[in-house]
Structures are given as structure tokens and as C-alpha cells.
Scaffold this active site. Structure first.
Site, PDB file in Angstrom:
ATOM      1  N   ILE A  16       0.859  -1.191   0.000  1.00  0.00           N
ATOM      2  CA  ILE A  16       0.000   0.000   0.000  1.00  0.00           C
ATOM      3  C   ILE A  16       0.892   1.237   0.000  1.00  0.00           C
ATOM      4  O   ILE A  16       1.701   1.444   0.897  1.00  0.00           O
ATOM      5  CB  ILE A  16      -0.927   0.027   1.228  1.00  0.00           C
ATOM      6  CG1 ILE A  16      -1.818  -1.215   1.263  1.00  0.00           C
ATOM      7  CG2 ILE A  16      -1.797   1.281   1.200  1.00  0.00           C
ATOM      8  CD1 ILE A  16      -2.688  -1.317   2.504  1.00  0.00           C
ATOM      9  N   HIS A  17       0.732   2.046  -1.029  1.00  0.00           N
ATOM     10  CA  HIS A  17       1.479   3.299  -1.194  1.00  0.00           C
ATOM     11  C   HIS A  17       0.595   4.221  -2.020  1.00  0.00           C
ATOM     12  O   HIS A  17      -0.567   3.917  -2.252  1.00  0.00           O
ATOM     13  CB  HIS A  17       2.836   3.045  -1.874  1.00  0.00           C
ATOM     14  CG  HIS A  17       2.705   2.338  -3.180  1.00  0.00           C
ATOM     15  ND1 HIS A  17       2.542   3.010  -4.366  1.00  0.00           N
ATOM     16  CD2 HIS A  17       2.656   1.016  -3.470  1.00  0.00           C
ATOM     17  CE1 HIS A  17       2.428   2.118  -5.351  1.00  0.00           C
ATOM     18  NE2 HIS A  17       2.484   0.908  -4.833  1.00  0.00           N
ATOM     19  N   GLY A  18       1.105   5.342  -2.476  1.00  0.00           N
ATOM     20  CA  GLY A  18       0.289   6.334  -3.173  1.00  0.00           C
ATOM     21  C   GLY A  18      -0.531   5.791  -4.328  1.00  0.00           C
ATOM     22  O   GLY A  18      -1.727   6.055  -4.431  1.00  0.00           O
TER      23      GLY A  18
END
Length: 165
Positions: A12-14
Site C-alpha cells: 500500500i502506497h500512493g
């Protein structure tokens, strides 16, 4: 309902939290990984990165398979995120409802880049990954290289075949 499964080193990241989650309209992100589930710092970091519009569950691969095969999952809109092809293959083989596999940002981090095969600018795979993708392909599920939804999806199986030639 499962919207998509994504292979991404960063989980999970941008791109996942903001772009893909909004594009898919999901209300649940399931991170499936046998190691991260044991690491409280990583779990806390992933949960902080999750957008407020979705609930985040961090599960072992087997537990994720159980949840995804539970009839109650049909009432959710789920985005599955894994960080390697082996976990993606395990889920793809065990969960019929996975519609497709998406990949980006895999294998290009670390010191062993020289031992991996470059598939795209952001996907480098190790020798053992070729077999995992062949097994995912045998499930009949498409696998696309697509960094963000605005990019055209490219068939990963075709990209691998081009590199092998």
C-alpha cells in the site's frame, strides 16, 4: 466481490491507496503476506497508508484465501495486494473469483537486480518467478502490467514471451 489483485513490492502506497482504490471503488484492501502479518511495525505502517474510504486487513495467504472464498465477501468490493508472484499464484489457484492480476513495481528494488530479467521499467523477475507466472496463466486469469489506470494495460504473459525469445 473481488475487483482486482495487484503484485507490488510496496504493497500500500500512493498509487494503490489513492489512485487504484478510487478507480476500483473498493471498500476493502486485503494485504496477503505470511511475513508481514508477523511484523507489527509493517502492519501499522500499511494501515496508516490505507485510505479512509477502505478498511485494511493484513492476513496470511491462507487466511486471505479463506476470507476471499467466504460467501460474505460478495458483499464487499475487495482489492487484494501481494508483494510477490508466489502469493499471487497461491491466491489465483485457490480463489475462483479473482478476475485478473495486475503488476507493477516488482523486483526492481534490492541488490540482486543483476540476477533478474527486466520485463518492463518497473518489473524485474527472478528465474523462479517465470514458473509462478506460468502457473498463474494456467488458471486462465489475465495478468496485466499497468502502473496506474490511465496507462494502457499490457499483457504480462506476452511481455515475458518477448523477453524469453
Amino acid at each position: 466481490m473481488i475487483a482486482l489483485m495487484r503484485i507490488d513490492n510496496r504493497l500500500i502506497h500512493g498509487q494503490v491507496a489513492l489512485v487504484w482504490t478510487k478507480y476500483l471503488g473498493v471498500n476493502r484492501i486485503i494485504v496477503a503476506n505470511d511475513d508481514i502479518v508477523k511484523n507489527e511495525v509493517q502492519k501499522a505502517t500499511l494501515k496508516m497508508a490505507c485510505p479512509s474510504s477502505a478498511k485494511c486487513s493484513i492476513l496470511t495467504v491462507e487466511d486471505a484465501i479463506g476470507v476471499l472464498n467466504d460467501p460474505r465477501a460478495e458483499g464487499l468490493k475487495i482489492f487484494i495486494v501481494v508483494n510477490n508472484p508466489r502469493d499471487a499464484r497461491r491466491i489465483a489457484e485457490a480463489v475462483k473469483a479473482v478476475p485478473a492480476v495486475n503488476i507493477s513495481n516488482y523486483g526492481h528494488l534490492g541488490n540482486d537486480l543483476h540476477s533478474r530479467t527486466r520485463i518492463t521499467d518497473t518489473v524485474y523477475i527472478a528465474d523462479e518467478d517465470f514458473e509462478e507466472f506460468a502457473r498463474i496463466q494456467k488458471t486462465g486469469k489475465p495478468c496485466h502490467y499497468q502502473v496506474v489506470p490511465d496507462n494502457p494495460p499490457l499483457d504480462l504473459y506476452e511481455l515475458i514471451e518477448k523477453v524469453k525469445k
